[in-house]
Design an enzyme around this catalytic site. Structure first.
Site, PDB file in Angstrom:
ATOM      1  CB  SER A  45      22.657  -4.368  25.733  1.00 27.71           C
ATOM      2  OG  SER A  45      22.644  -2.968  25.481  1.00 27.71           O
ATOM      3  CG  ASP A 333      26.214  -2.684  18.228  1.00 31.44           C
ATOM      4  OD1 ASP A 333      26.489  -1.706  18.950  1.00 31.44           O
ATOM      5  OD2 ASP A 333      25.517  -3.635  18.632  1.00 31.44           O
ATOM      6  CG  HIS A 336      26.138  -2.246  22.454  1.00 34.62           C
ATOM      7  ND1 HIS A 336      25.241  -2.665  21.494  1.00 34.62           N
ATOM      8  CD2 HIS A 336      25.457  -2.200  23.628  1.00 34.62           C
ATOM      9  CE1 HIS A 336      24.060  -2.881  22.072  1.00 34.62           C
ATOM     10  NE2 HIS A 336      24.171  -2.591  23.361  1.00 34.62           N
TER      11      HIS A 336
END
Length: 368
Positions: A45, A333, A336
């Site tokens: 991600s 978040d 990340h």
């Protein structure tokens, strides 16, 4: 010297066509350095561009507030703006962001500039990220690349395709999910034994990538996962500090072995160049010196909910509260970094010295 009349050998015509395609793929060169022809992206991600939009799973970022500061809005990128690879591409001269493999329009001439195979929750081990259901692991991502390779060969021929892959940058970013969404959930044994299997698997995978045609390979190490808001909130005994076990017992030993692995492969695989991107050092420096970089917070998520001191639980969603100035937060978040933090990290990797990326930086790799 031109050909006037007579018959032209079909093989000569095919060779001429391939040589012309090589020239077109290489593009123009300047005294400032040559532009990289393509970037092929493998990872999780931290570098995803939207592949998980097309699979069934829980790891998705295709709705607001994700992409709140990105030019195209929510695309599946797990941040408020750009990913590291987006910014790296901009800095080395790519005009467009690299498209996700599973997007329907990622075909034809667009793939000659690269493809992004990264998938949120993906890992080195196939089991990693199991708790988030759908994800594309490194093995599967390389299978997808093989499909792209065959498509490119069918478009431009083997000679031009080989030239493209020889000059291309191959970016590999894995490991975080193997710890967060595998070891810390499932594995009952000591970290050393887990690392043995992880490094052994990674060695086979990186060798396979080389066998598929990759030569310039940039491998990022694992960042300080003990400092992310999720780990801080789920390990409250750490107090104001990063979680020591995750950083000191899991990540650092793995990163040391990864550095040795890349040196080994670089010596063993003829014509290859493996770069060790020390993302851990870059992120750690930002966290320790966040105020000097212009940040107000280095431990709390910008996108957060009312539960959790650091905004690490539950994850960012459409129901979350978002900070007004994302540029003041290191973390977007629970997991990340923000676009502002990523800009600093990417700059280190493209232009930095050997303390951040070795044996050379990405800009020098492009020019090599």
């Amino acid at each position: 010297m031109g050909v006037r009349g007579g018959n032209v050998n079909p093989n000569d015509r095919a060779m001429t066509t391939e040589l012309l395609l090589i020239v077109l793929i290489m593009g123009s060169s300047t005294c400032l350095g040559k532009q990289v022809p393509a970037i092929f992206v493998f990872g999780d991600s931290l570098v995803e561009a939207g592949n998980n939009n097309y699979i069934v799973g829980l790891s998705k970022a295709n709705t607001l507030p994700y992409g709140i500061d990105f030019v195209a809005g929510p695309t599946g990128r797990f941040t408020n703006g750009r990913t590291i690879i987006d910014i790296v591409g901009q800095k080395i001269g790519l005009k467009d962001f690299i498209p996700p493999y599973l997007a329907p329009n990622t075909t034809g001439d667009v793939i000659l500039k690269g493809v992004n195979y990264a998938s949120g929750a993906g890992g080195i081990f196939n089991k990693s990220g199991f708790d988030l259901i759908g994800r594309i692991n490194f093995d599967a991502q390389m299978t997808y690349f093989d499909n792209t390779k065959q498509e490119i060969i069918s478009m431009v021929g083997e000679l031009a395709a080989a030239k493209l892959f020889k000059d291309a940058i191959f970016s590999v970013t894995f490991g975080s999910n193997d710890f967060i969404n595998n070891y810390l959930i499932l594995y009952p044994g000591p970290p050393d034994a887990f690392d043995d299997g992880l490094i052994s698997k990674f060695r086979r995978q990186l060798t396979r990538l080389y066998d598929l045609g990759a030569r310039k390979i940039v491998v990022s190490n694992v960042g300080p996962i003990g400092c992310i808001p999720f780990e801080r909130d789920t390990n409250p005994l750490a107090g104001d500090n990063c979680v020591a076990f995750q950083n000191d017992k899991l990540v650092k030993p793995f990163n040391n072995r990864l550095r040795s692995l890349l040196a080994e492969l670089g010596n063993k695989l003829r014509g290859s160049m493996f770069l060790y991107a020390d993302v851990y050092r870059a992120v750690d420096d930002i966290i320790l010196n966040y105020a000097s970089y212009g940040f107000d917070s280095a431990d709390t998520a910008c996108c957060r909910n009312i539960v959790g001191r650091f905004g690490g639980i539950p994850p960012c969603s459409t129901l979350s509260k978002v900070c007004s100035d994302r540029s003041k937060y290191v973390f977007w978040d629970a997991y990340h970094p923000s676009d502002a933090a990523v800009e600093i990290i990417a700059t280190r990797l493209v232009y930095g010295g050997k303390n951040y990326i070795s044996p050379i930086n990405i800009q020098k790799l492009v020019d090599a």
